[in-house]
Design an enzyme around this catalytic site. Sequence first.
Site, PDB file in Angstrom:
ATOM      1  N   ALA A   1       0.883  -1.125  -0.074  1.00  0.00           N
ATOM      2  CA  ALA A   1       0.003  -0.076   0.073  1.00  0.00           C
ATOM      3  C   ALA A   1       0.796   1.205  -0.060  1.00  0.00           C
ATOM      4  O   ALA A   1       0.558   2.482   0.278  1.00  0.00           O
ATOM      5  CB  ALA A   1      -0.829  -0.159   1.355  1.00  0.00           C
TER       6      ALA A   1
ATOM      7  N   ASN B   1       1.404  -3.578   7.718  1.00  0.00           N
ATOM      8  CA  ASN B   1       2.149  -4.287   6.874  1.00  0.00           C
ATOM      9  C   ASN B   1       3.144  -3.555   6.258  1.00  0.00           C
ATOM     10  O   ASN B   1       4.404  -4.076   6.005  1.00  0.00           O
ATOM     11  CB  ASN B   1       1.648  -5.252   5.820  1.00  0.00           C
ATOM     12  CG  ASN B   1       0.483  -6.384   6.523  1.00  0.00           C
ATOM     13  OD1 ASN B   1       1.334  -7.466   6.987  1.00  0.00           O
ATOM     14  ND2 ASN B   1      -0.761  -6.353   6.369  1.00  0.00           N
TER      15      ASN B   1
ATOM     16  N   HIS C   1      -0.141   7.046   4.131  1.00  0.00           N
ATOM     17  CA  HIS C   1       1.199   6.833   4.380  1.00  0.00           C
ATOM     18  C   HIS C   1       2.282   7.630   4.203  1.00  0.00           C
ATOM     19  O   HIS C   1       2.157   7.964   2.881  1.00  0.00           O
ATOM     20  CB  HIS C   1       1.515   5.300   4.010  1.00  0.00           C
ATOM     21  CG  HIS C   1       0.449   4.224   4.499  1.00  0.00           C
ATOM     22  ND1 HIS C   1       0.428   3.522   5.837  1.00  0.00           N
ATOM     23  CD2 HIS C   1      -0.245   3.466   3.699  1.00  0.00           C
ATOM     24  CE1 HIS C   1      -0.587   2.656   5.528  1.00  0.00           C
ATOM     25  NE2 HIS C   1      -0.937   2.570   4.593  1.00  0.00           N
TER      26      HIS C   1
HETATM   27  N1  LIG Z   1       1.485  -5.921   2.014  1.00  0.00           N
HETATM   28  C1  LIG Z   1       0.450  -4.968   2.369  1.00  0.00           C
HETATM   29  O1  LIG Z   1       0.844  -3.656   2.071  1.00  0.00           O
HETATM   30  C2  LIG Z   1      -0.710  -5.081   2.815  1.00  0.00           C
HETATM   31  C3  LIG Z   1      -1.863  -4.492   2.404  1.00  0.00           C
HETATM   32  C4  LIG Z   1      -3.130  -4.423   2.843  1.00  0.00           C
HETATM   33  C5  LIG Z   1      -3.479  -5.889   3.566  1.00  0.00           C
HETATM   34  N2  LIG Z   1      -2.370  -6.775   3.721  1.00  0.00           N
HETATM   35  C6  LIG Z   1      -2.556  -8.187   4.371  1.00  0.00           C
HETATM   36  O2  LIG Z   1      -3.104  -9.035   3.301  1.00  0.00           O
HETATM   37  C7  LIG Z   1      -3.896 -10.073   4.101  1.00  0.00           C
HETATM   38  C8  LIG Z   1      -5.340 -10.060   3.462  1.00  0.00           C
HETATM   39  O3  LIG Z   1      -5.967  -8.740   3.392  1.00  0.00           O
HETATM   40  P1  LIG Z   1      -7.289  -8.662   2.873  1.00  0.00           P
HETATM   41  O4  LIG Z   1      -7.747  -7.266   2.930  1.00  0.00           O
HETATM   42  O5  LIG Z   1      -7.778  -9.523   1.758  1.00  0.00           O
HETATM   43  O6  LIG Z   1      -8.022  -9.312   4.323  1.00  0.00           O
HETATM   44  P2  LIG Z   1      -9.638 -10.129   4.268  1.00  0.00           P
HETATM   45  O7  LIG Z   1      -9.982 -10.138   5.711  1.00  0.00           O
HETATM   46  O8  LIG Z   1     -10.504  -9.409   3.425  1.00  0.00           O
HETATM   47  O9  LIG Z   1      -9.481 -11.598   3.830  1.00  0.00           O
HETATM   48  C9  LIG Z   1      -8.630 -12.481   4.567  1.00  0.00           C
HETATM   49  C10 LIG Z   1      -9.159 -13.817   4.071  1.00  0.00           C
HETATM   50  O10 LIG Z   1      -8.277 -14.906   4.625  1.00  0.00           O
HETATM   51  C11 LIG Z   1      -8.930 -15.758   5.279  1.00  0.00           C
HETATM   52  N3  LIG Z   1      -7.978 -16.351   6.403  1.00  0.00           N
HETATM   53  C12 LIG Z   1      -7.492 -15.615   7.300  1.00  0.00           C
HETATM   54  N4  LIG Z   1      -6.717 -16.312   8.193  1.00  0.00           N
HETATM   55  C13 LIG Z   1      -6.586 -17.679   7.566  1.00  0.00           C
HETATM   56  C14 LIG Z   1      -5.972 -18.684   7.708  1.00  0.00           C
HETATM   57  N5  LIG Z   1      -5.069 -18.771   8.756  1.00  0.00           N
HETATM   58  N6  LIG Z   1      -6.250 -19.851   6.939  1.00  0.00           N
HETATM   59  C15 LIG Z   1      -7.072 -19.736   5.953  1.00  0.00           C
HETATM   60  N7  LIG Z   1      -7.778 -18.774   5.639  1.00  0.00           N
HETATM   61  C16 LIG Z   1      -7.320 -17.431   6.443  1.00  0.00           C
HETATM   62  C17 LIG Z   1     -10.164 -15.177   6.020  1.00  0.00           C
HETATM   63  O11 LIG Z   1     -11.197 -16.164   6.102  1.00  0.00           O
HETATM   64  C18 LIG Z   1     -10.559 -14.127   4.901  1.00  0.00           C
HETATM   65  O12 LIG Z   1     -11.272 -14.720   3.840  1.00  0.00           O
HETATM   66  C19 LIG Z   1      -4.081  -9.386   5.608  1.00  0.00           C
HETATM   67  O13 LIG Z   1      -3.206 -10.122   6.401  1.00  0.00           O
HETATM   68  C20 LIG Z   1      -3.813  -7.861   5.444  1.00  0.00           C
HETATM   69  O14 LIG Z   1      -3.206  -7.318   6.800  1.00  0.00           O
HETATM   70  C21 LIG Z   1      -1.184  -6.479   3.201  1.00  0.00           C
END
Ligand SMILES: NC(=O)c1ccc[n+]([C@@H]2O[C@H](COP(=O)([O-])OP(=O)(O)OC[C@H]3O[C@@H](n4cnc5c(N)ncnc54)[C@H](O)[C@@H]3O)[C@@H](O)[C@H]2O)c1
Length: 254
Positions: free
Chosen positions: A121, A177, A205
């Site tokens: 992001a 993250n 950010h």
């Molecule tokens: N790198 C970055 O800049 C950045 C930015 C935004 C989000 N993220 C991260 O990416 C990830 C996904 O974000 P999102 O917005 O799609 O989240 P979200 O909550 O919309 O979707 C996450 C999905 O993963 C599933 N899940 C969670 N833990 C699980 C596990 N242990 N086993 C199987 N399924 C599991 C949940 O049921 C859900 O359907 C998060 O960890 C978030 O923090 C990273």
Amino acid sequence: MNVGIIGCGAIANIIVSSIVPEDNNINISHFFDKDIERAENLASFADGVAVLDFEDMLDDVDLVLECASPDSVKNFAPLILKQGCDMLIMSIGAFMDKQFYTQVLNIAKENNAKIHLPSGAIVGLDGIKAVAKFGLKEVTLVTRKSPKSLGKNIDAEEVLFEGKASEAVKEFPLNINVAATISMACNRDIDVKIIVDPKVDRNVHEITAKGDFGEFKTTTMNYPCAANPKTSMLAALSAIRLLKSFNETISVGM
Ligand SMILES: NC(=O)c1ccc[n+]([C@@H]2O[C@H](COP(=O)([O-])OP(=O)(O)OC[C@H]3O[C@@H](n4cnc5c(N)ncnc54)[C@H](O)[C@@H]3O)[C@@H](O)[C@H]2O)c1
């Protein structure tokens, strides 16, 4: 390239609806989520297969795209990499645990697997990587989000956190993250401030880097994803770009 997804939420849905197989032969074929209905819905949209256990996809995919949670990285990455499968990981905060990071790095090396971390992001990682070993003296991140995005019920601006990235990811594992990504890009535990601000409707950010090269500041003002206000649209778009880059002949701005 056959790709399997762990975590079929906001980011996975954006990626799957934006990539078609003609995009450098990227075939997103297998889907796993602890909520099986989510995996089935996305599999049905993409004409793929929902699996009940993430290990069930490992014989059929070249790369696993993690879009679930830092815990899922800790639980699943070692097994995935042992199979020689590459990974693209969104929940980068998991790597602020140094012991886990070293363990995973060794497994990947031993099994000739690659780990890809998208810029997520934020913008500015290209500059931070370039100067990291050339007199970089200071890197700070100030993140400003709405109460909805941070899950708070607050009507005045408040500093929620001030400290090192490694502590920030423990307190806000699904929100910061980007602090881990910057820390990894420059191999130091950067200084982070997290502000909840009822006046903003974006995830903002601000990165400042200072050193022998001079100084730069970047500000990214992200629209949150409709499906998950913690997550910024740009995070999903950066993963799409990274996936598409694997087969490209020329790399620009890496
Ligand atoms: N790198 C970055 O800049 C950045 C930015 C935004 C989000 N993220 C991260 O990416 C990830 C996904 O974000 P999102 O917005 O799609 O989240 P979200 O909550 O919309 O979707 C996450 C999905 O993963 C599933 N899940 C969670 N833990 C699980 C596990 N242990 N086993 C199987 N399924 C599991 C949940 O049921 C859900 O359907 C998060 O960890 C978030 O923090 C990273």
